[in-house]
Design an enzyme around this catalytic site. Structure first.
Site, PDB file in Angstrom:
ATOM      1  N   GLU A 195       0.839  -1.180  -0.517  1.00  0.00           N
ATOM      2  CA  GLU A 195       0.082  -0.151   0.572  1.00  0.00           C
ATOM      3  C   GLU A 195       0.643   1.518   0.237  1.00  0.00           C
ATOM      4  OE1 GLU A 195      -0.026  -2.922   2.005  1.00  0.00           O
ATOM      5  OE2 GLU A 195      -1.788  -3.033   2.937  1.00  0.00           O
ATOM      6  N   ALA A 205      14.349 -35.462  -7.257  1.00  0.00           N
ATOM      7  CA  ALA A 205      14.599 -35.281  -8.721  1.00  0.00           C
ATOM      8  C   ALA A 205      15.362 -37.161  -8.693  1.00  0.00           C
ATOM      9  CB  ALA A 205      16.345 -34.837  -8.771  1.00  0.00           C
ATOM     10  N   TRP A 223      24.172 -36.868 -11.801  1.00  0.00           N
ATOM     11  CA  TRP A 223      22.900 -35.639 -12.160  1.00  0.00           C
ATOM     12  C   TRP A 223      21.934 -36.555 -12.662  1.00  0.00           C
ATOM     13  CZ3 TRP A 223      22.609 -32.701  -8.555  1.00  0.00           C
ATOM     14  CH2 TRP A 223      23.931 -31.378  -8.233  1.00  0.00           C
ATOM     15  N   ARG A 247      14.423 -22.983  -4.288  1.00  0.00           N
ATOM     16  CA  ARG A 247      15.003 -22.472  -2.457  1.00  0.00           C
ATOM     17  C   ARG A 247      14.548 -20.952  -2.358  1.00  0.00           C
ATOM     18  NH1 ARG A 247      20.973 -25.232  -2.927  1.00  0.00           N
ATOM     19  NH2 ARG A 247      21.084 -27.873  -3.043  1.00  0.00           N
ATOM     20  N   THR A 306      21.974 -38.129   3.207  1.00  0.00           N
ATOM     21  CA  THR A 306      22.143 -37.254   2.061  1.00  0.00           C
ATOM     22  C   THR A 306      23.605 -36.545   1.639  1.00  0.00           C
ATOM     23  OG1 THR A 306      19.849 -37.345   1.520  1.00  0.00           O
ATOM     24  CG2 THR A 306      21.159 -35.288  -0.084  1.00  0.00           C
ATOM     25  N   GLY A 322      16.959 -36.894   1.894  1.00  0.00           N
ATOM     26  CA  GLY A 322      16.359 -38.405   0.781  1.00  0.00           C
ATOM     27  C   GLY A 322      15.171 -38.615   1.287  1.00  0.00           C
ATOM     28  N   SER A 323      15.185 -40.247   0.916  1.00  0.00           N
ATOM     29  CA  SER A 323      14.466 -40.924   0.376  1.00  0.00           C
ATOM     30  C   SER A 323      13.792 -41.151   2.149  1.00  0.00           C
ATOM     31  CB  SER A 323      15.330 -42.164   0.394  1.00  0.00           C
ATOM     32  OG  SER A 323      14.263 -43.015  -0.443  1.00  0.00           O
ATOM     33  N   ALA A 324      14.612 -41.380   3.346  1.00  0.00           N
ATOM     34  CA  ALA A 324      13.834 -41.866   4.474  1.00  0.00           C
ATOM     35  C   ALA A 324      13.198 -40.413   5.058  1.00  0.00           C
ATOM     36  CB  ALA A 324      15.438 -42.011   5.455  1.00  0.00           C
ATOM     37  N   VAL A 325      14.302 -39.071   5.210  1.00  0.00           N
ATOM     38  CA  VAL A 325      13.692 -37.530   5.623  1.00  0.00           C
ATOM     39  C   VAL A 325      12.045 -37.386   4.286  1.00  0.00           C
ATOM     40  CG1 VAL A 325      13.630 -35.104   4.754  1.00  0.00           C
ATOM     41  CG2 VAL A 325      15.845 -36.795   6.445  1.00  0.00           C
TER      42      VAL A 325
HETATM   43  P1  NDP Z   1      17.999 -39.024   4.220  1.00  0.00           P
HETATM   44  O1  NDP Z   1      19.031 -38.137   3.083  1.00  0.00           O
HETATM   45  O2  NDP Z   1      16.922 -39.360   4.375  1.00  0.00           O
HETATM   46  O3  NDP Z   1      19.092 -39.110   5.364  1.00  0.00           O
HETATM   47  C1  NDP Z   1      18.254 -40.287   6.606  1.00  0.00           C
HETATM   48  C2  NDP Z   1      19.100 -40.003   7.801  1.00  0.00           C
HETATM   49  O4  NDP Z   1      18.729 -39.019   8.188  1.00  0.00           O
HETATM   50  C3  NDP Z   1      18.667 -41.380   9.076  1.00  0.00           C
HETATM   51  O5  NDP Z   1      19.119 -42.851   8.457  1.00  0.00           O
HETATM   52  C4  NDP Z   1      18.669 -40.650  10.224  1.00  0.00           C
HETATM   53  O6  NDP Z   1      19.988 -40.635  10.636  1.00  0.00           O
HETATM   54  C5  NDP Z   1      18.525 -38.917   9.812  1.00  0.00           C
HETATM   55  N1  NDP Z   1      16.961 -37.900  10.314  1.00  0.00           N
HETATM   56  C6  NDP Z   1      17.255 -37.745  11.860  1.00  0.00           C
HETATM   57  N2  NDP Z   1      15.499 -37.788  11.910  1.00  0.00           N
HETATM   58  C7  NDP Z   1      14.816 -37.939  11.245  1.00  0.00           C
HETATM   59  C8  NDP Z   1      13.606 -37.822  11.005  1.00  0.00           C
HETATM   60  N3  NDP Z   1      12.882 -37.501  11.289  1.00  0.00           N
HETATM   61  N4  NDP Z   1      13.508 -38.841   9.567  1.00  0.00           N
HETATM   62  C9  NDP Z   1      14.243 -39.434   8.649  1.00  0.00           C
HETATM   63  N5  NDP Z   1      15.319 -39.560   8.592  1.00  0.00           N
HETATM   64  C10 NDP Z   1      15.674 -38.740   9.993  1.00  0.00           C
HETATM   65  O7  NDP Z   1      19.257 -40.386   3.908  1.00  0.00           O
HETATM   66  P2  NDP Z   1      18.104 -41.952   2.845  1.00  0.00           P
HETATM   67  O8  NDP Z   1      19.546 -42.426   2.206  1.00  0.00           O
HETATM   68  O9  NDP Z   1      17.438 -42.059   2.521  1.00  0.00           O
HETATM   69  O10 NDP Z   1      18.946 -41.454   0.913  1.00  0.00           O
HETATM   70  C11 NDP Z   1      20.073 -40.405   0.461  1.00  0.00           C
HETATM   71  C12 NDP Z   1      20.088 -41.191  -0.998  1.00  0.00           C
HETATM   72  O11 NDP Z   1      19.289 -40.283  -1.520  1.00  0.00           O
HETATM   73  C13 NDP Z   1      21.604 -40.439  -1.221  1.00  0.00           C
HETATM   74  O12 NDP Z   1      21.534 -41.728  -1.872  1.00  0.00           O
HETATM   75  C14 NDP Z   1      21.301 -39.446  -2.164  1.00  0.00           C
HETATM   76  O13 NDP Z   1      22.197 -39.481  -3.298  1.00  0.00           O
HETATM   77  C15 NDP Z   1      20.383 -39.780  -2.422  1.00  0.00           C
HETATM   78  N6  NDP Z   1      19.226 -37.822  -3.347  1.00  0.00           N
HETATM   79  C16 NDP Z   1      18.715 -37.991  -3.942  1.00  0.00           C
HETATM   80  C17 NDP Z   1      18.368 -36.915  -3.950  1.00  0.00           C
HETATM   81  C18 NDP Z   1      17.767 -36.541  -5.206  1.00  0.00           C
HETATM   82  O14 NDP Z   1      16.296 -35.685  -5.369  1.00  0.00           O
HETATM   83  N7  NDP Z   1      17.618 -36.970  -6.844  1.00  0.00           N
HETATM   84  C19 NDP Z   1      17.511 -35.967  -2.958  1.00  0.00           C
HETATM   85  C20 NDP Z   1      18.800 -36.144  -2.066  1.00  0.00           C
HETATM   86  C21 NDP Z   1      19.524 -37.600  -1.868  1.00  0.00           C
HETATM   87  P3  NDP Z   1      20.436 -41.172  12.601  1.00  0.00           P
HETATM   88  O15 NDP Z   1      19.121 -41.612  12.784  1.00  0.00           O
HETATM   89  O16 NDP Z   1      21.982 -41.404  13.137  1.00  0.00           O
HETATM   90  O17 NDP Z   1      20.503 -39.258  12.311  1.00  0.00           O
HETATM   91 ZN    ZN Z   2       1.060  -3.062   5.991  1.00  0.00          ZN
END
Ligand code: NDP
Ligand code: ZN
Length: 378
Positions: free
Chosen positions: A59, A160, A176, A190, A202, A303-306
């Site tokens: 405004e 990705a 990549w 971002r 990751t 990554g996958s777990a998160v």
């Molecule tokens: P993550 O990056 O998902 O990390 C998982 C770890 O984070 C867990 O083992 C745990 O370890 C810790 N953590 C702490 N709190 C949490 C929570 N609340 N939930 C889940 N995890 C938690 O690992 P991943 O192995 O699953 O994935 C990694 C893979 O993914 C790699 O190969 C990477 O290259 C790939 N990747 C690909 C992407 C893409 O877009 N293509 C992007 C990112 C990664 P702890 O118990 O020790 O804390």
């Molecule tokens: Zn205002």
């Protein structure tokens, strides 16, 4: 709201929405707001948007541009003008001293301590009211509304993935999967968020930098968060070696004193969060804490777990997947692991909102549907 010309009103409000959207890189944790000022004859006199948190509100920008022509004129704004002293003085005062006669806002301010602007304008004799596209106003600011109303950041999952849904090969390689154009678009994400989070998996696999580097966001606050229950983050990791003060490592009570000291000495911020049932950083508490630090929009980059944990906890508001025409096969990680659901009814159901091409890759964007949509669908 007094009659006037409804078509013209709708047109000016649309213009205000277009302006508001220009704040998408800088406004957070404030809302995106756009404003249009007309002179008494209904001609465009000033335009503005909220470009940066801490900067002038929409405004004010529009009123400044309009100058004297605002006297006796009208103001179209996508959000109720503020009546309180926040980072800047109240817009209501500026509207009154500019002598604006009519104010139309697309939605009420949901923040109780900032609200009451329309009532104050009315009390001063201004023809002020809510009108226009309320749905569009809510959609525009859904990230901010989640932060204000639920006291947690909006959560966007970004990945990705290959056409067969993998985010890495069986040996953990992920650089990549997508091409340069998709990667650039993903860096743009971002700039639209206040913080980024990844898991320690990751960090160990990819050693990412996690910086904002396109320069689109004029703000300086940016937090890189690592979920790392026992503080396994290496001191040599890029997130520790570069701007460590920007890095926040969330751990649990299990982290050993020696590791805490090592990372503290390296200059990163540590945040202890009670462990959840799985022994890892509990996400609701993490989000509550981030909300207090003014993180209104959080980007989760793996990554996958998160990703799986966010989905298991029902904390996914938006998913942006970049899909490459690749078949990885084997036992590489999927985009979303976690516990997952046994019953399809319990799957996180999103609604596709956008599809774009970036070079050889596709971007698919899906969001959590509004409540009505959920009940309305068969
Ligand atoms: P993550 O990056 O998902 O990390 C998982 C770890 O984070 C867990 O083992 C745990 O370890 C810790 N953590 C702490 N709190 C949490 C929570 N609340 N939930 C889940 N995890 C938690 O690992 P991943 O192995 O699953 O994935 C990694 C893979 O993914 C790699 O190969 C990477 O290259 C790939 N990747 C690909 C992407 C893409 O877009 N293509 C992007 C990112 C990664 P702890 O118990 O020790 O804390
Ligand atoms: Zn205002």
């Amino acid at each position: 709201m007094a009659g006037e010309n409804r078509d013209a009103d709708a047109r000016w409000m649309r213009r205000a929405f277009e302006l508001a959207a220009r704040g998408r890189f800088g406004a957070s944790p404030n809302p995106m707001v756009g404003a249009v000022v007309l002179d008494p004859e209904g001609h465009l006199a000033g335009e503005g948007f909220h470009a940066r948190c801490g900067g002038p509100h929409a405004e004010i920008v529009a009123l400044r541009e309009a100058g004297d022509r605002a006297r006796g004129g009208s103001l179209f704004v996508t959000l109720e003008p503020c009546a309180h002293h926040g980072r800047t003085p109240p817009c209501v005062d500026a509207i009154l001293s500019a002598g604006v006669r009519r104010v139309v806002a697309a939605m009420r301010e949901p923040n109780p301590h900032a609200g009451g602007g329309i009532d104050r304008l009315r009390a001063e004799g201004v023809d002020a009211g809510v009108g226009g596209d309320a749905d569009r106003a809510r959609t525009l600011n859904r990230r901010w509304l989640t932060w204000v109303q639920e006291r947690r950041p909006w959560v966007t999952l970004k990945a990705a993935v290959s056409l067969d849904g993998r985010i890495a090969t069986r040996t953990g390689q992920s650089k990549w999967i997508t091409g340069e154009a998709a990667r650039r678009r993903s860096l743009e994400l971002r700039e639209e968020h206040d913080a980024i989070v990844v898991g320690i998996g990751t960090v160990l696999a990819d050693d990412p930098l996690l910086t904002r580097r396109l320069g689109l966001n004029p703000g300086e606050s940016w937090t890189r968060i690592v979920l790392d229950s026992r503080l396994r983050t290496p001191t040599a990791a890029q997130v520790v070696q570069t701007s460590p003060e920007q890095t926040l490592i969330a751990h649990t009570q299990e982290a050993a004193p020696g590791e805490r000291r090592r990372l503290k000495d390296a200059g990163v911020q540590l945040l202890e969060i009670a462990a959840g049932a799985d022994g890892r950083v509990e996400l609701h508490q993490l989000l509550e804490h981030l909300a207090r630090r003014e993180v209104a929009a959080l980007l989760v980059e793996g990554g996958s777990a998160v990703h799986g944990s966010f989905a298991d906890a029902g904390l996914v508001d938006e998913a942006v997947f970049f899909i490459a025409p690749l078949l990885i096969g084997g036992s590489g990680p999927s985009a979303v692991a976690g516990r997952g659901v046994a019953d399809l009814e319990l799957a996180t159901r999103l609604r596709f909102e956008g599809i774009e091409r970036h070079g050889a890759d596709l971007e698919l964007r899906a969001v959590r549907p509004e409540e009505e949509d959920v009940h309305g669908s068969g």
